[in-house]
Design an enzyme around this catalytic site. Structure first.
Site, PDB file in Angstrom:
ATOM      1  CG  ASP A  56      41.886  50.548  26.487  1.00  0.00           C
ATOM      2  OD1 ASP A  56      42.194  49.024  26.899  1.00  0.00           O
ATOM      3  OD2 ASP A  56      41.259  51.287  27.767  1.00  0.00           O
ATOM      4  CD  GLU A 264      39.255  43.327  28.180  1.00  0.00           C
ATOM      5  OE1 GLU A 264      38.307  43.971  28.790  1.00  0.00           O
ATOM      6  OE2 GLU A 264      40.210  43.233  28.175  1.00  0.00           O
TER       7      GLU A 264
HETATM    8  O1  FUB Z   1      40.682  50.893  29.962  1.00  0.00           O
HETATM    9  C1  FUB Z   1      39.385  49.834  30.459  1.00  0.00           C
HETATM   10  C2  FUB Z   1      39.552  48.248  29.668  1.00  0.00           C
HETATM   11  O2  FUB Z   1      40.957  47.544  30.132  1.00  0.00           O
HETATM   12  C3  FUB Z   1      39.541  48.642  28.288  1.00  0.00           C
HETATM   13  O3  FUB Z   1      38.214  48.582  28.047  1.00  0.00           O
HETATM   14  C4  FUB Z   1      39.511  47.488  27.913  1.00  0.00           C
HETATM   15  O4  FUB Z   1      40.014  46.704  26.678  1.00  0.00           O
HETATM   16  C5  FUB Z   1      40.951  46.810  28.527  1.00  0.00           C
HETATM   17  O5  FUB Z   1      42.375  46.855  27.884  1.00  0.00           O
END
Ligand code: FUB
Length: 366
Positions: A56, A264
């Site tokens: 991320d 996301e």
């Molecule tokens: O790293 C945890 C979660 O996985 C992140 O918040 C999302 O965007 C995904 O990459």
């Protein structure tokens, strides 16, 4: 976020018992755990660091230097499930480099979950901002009620240590904050993520844990959220709004349009006066983007930014440095495990009309 397929089965078969959830030792051996069969030549880019697992990546240029604010993945032995419980991260390390391709420095622990008074578990994807001599680290973490909230911590250094505020940002929820400061100095926080990121549970101002992750296909897809930041960058200055993402036909994207709709990992950048909103489509494994004439939209879907990486999905950020544009992202090259990821960077190229050329993170023929 995610969501198992083969790893649920694999974990069960291997009988992966919970190991010490406080341990940060295991990931320090990332390079040693690289699968014997891994062929590094099949990837477009190589991991920025190999001694810890990172994911991320939110990259920024502060005072001419590149800083990367990633999640710090660790092995906790939590079984993989659709809530993403196996992403049980406990601290952040910040990386820096003078230029892309240059030496990468890991600055050690910048913020630990034990120093966030209201946090219970799962330090997920962070972001950072700078204003008036202060660096701000924004982070999603579950509170004592197991609800994701977004917190903020401050430092006089871009690499920390950061000191967390005593409470989460009022009115914040869900995951994946990305703070964008416009050319007029106004700052916005974009955030949200469906499924394990809980955004579907916020159809109203009240958290509703009974809402199931999958939206009916004919409904308008849930959009990422945006709020303007207060002058001190520690609060929302106005109400949280849902962003509209339209198809090229001018109609809102539907939940069933899983190759285009928001899942996301939102990011905002500005290029030639246009606002580029990019995000992950999650269960269809793409990074895509939409453009608009204002930082709060509406945005029109434009196309795919990056094809699937190795791993369930990726999460990205985009910066400009010395006249070139770069995209930071992650895959699972070092571990081949969805919860032990490694960050990477590659150049982002545009066509003369400003559209972004699709990146293929695995070399052709793989
Ligand atoms: O790293 C945890 C979660 O996985 C992140 O918040 C999302 O965007 C995904 O990459």
């Amino acid at each position: 976020m995610r969501y198992s397929r083969s790893y649920l089965l694999l974990s069960a078969v291997l009988g992966l018992a919970a190991c010490d959830s406080n341990s940060t030792k295991q990931p320090e051996t990332a390079a040693a755990t690289t699968p014997a069969t891994a062929d590094s030549t099949k990837y477009l880019s190589q991991p920025l660091v190999r001694d810890i697992y990172t994911a991320d990546p939110s990259a920024h240029v502060f005072n001419g230097k590149i800083y990367v604010y990633p999640s710090h993945d660790i092995e906790t032995g939590m079984p993989e499930n659709d809530n993403g419980d196996h992403f049980a991260m406990r601290d952040y390390h910040i990386l820096s480099m003078d230029s892309v391709g240059g030496k990468v420095t890991d600055h050690g622990v910048a913020l630990d979950i034990k120093d966030i008074p209201w946090a219970k578990r799962q330090l997920w994807a962070p972001d950072a901002a700078f204003k008036n001599g202060t660096y701000y680290l924004y982070f999603p973490v579950k509170d004592r009620q197991d609800i994701f909230r977004i917190g903020v911590a401050t430092s006089t250094s871009p690499t920390g240590p950061f000191k967390a505020e005593l409470q989460p940002i009022k009115g914040s929820y869900s995951i994946d904050p990305a703070v964008f400061t416009d050319t007029d100095g106004k700052a916005y926080m974009y955030f949200g993520g469906i499924w394990g990121g809980q955004l579907q549970r916020w159809r109203t101002a009240q958290y509703d844990s009974t809402v199931t992750p999958n939206q009916p296909a004919q409904e308008v897809a849930i959009g990422p959220r945006v709020a303007t930041m207060s002058a001190d960058m520690k609060e929302f200055a106005g109400p949280v709004k849902e962003l509209q993402i339209l198809g090229k036909d001018g109609k809102p994207l539907l939940a069933g349009d899983t190759e285009k709709r928001f899942f996301e990992g939102v990011w905002m950048h500005k290029y030639n006066g246009k606002y580029y909103l990019s995000y992950s489509t999650g269960d269809t494994h793409l990074l895509v983007y939409a453009t608009g004439d204002s930082p709060t939209g509406p945005f029109t879907y434009q196309g795919v930014l990056m094809e699937p990486v190795q791993g369930w999905t990726t999460h990205h950020s985009i910066i400009e440095k010395d006249g070139k544009w770069y995209i930071f992202y992650h895959d699972t090259q070092l571990s081949d495990k969805t919860w032990l990821r490694n960050v990477k960077v590659t150049e982002l190229k545009r066509n003369p009309d400003g559209s972004i050329r699709t990146i293929q993170p695995m070399k052709k023929g793989e």
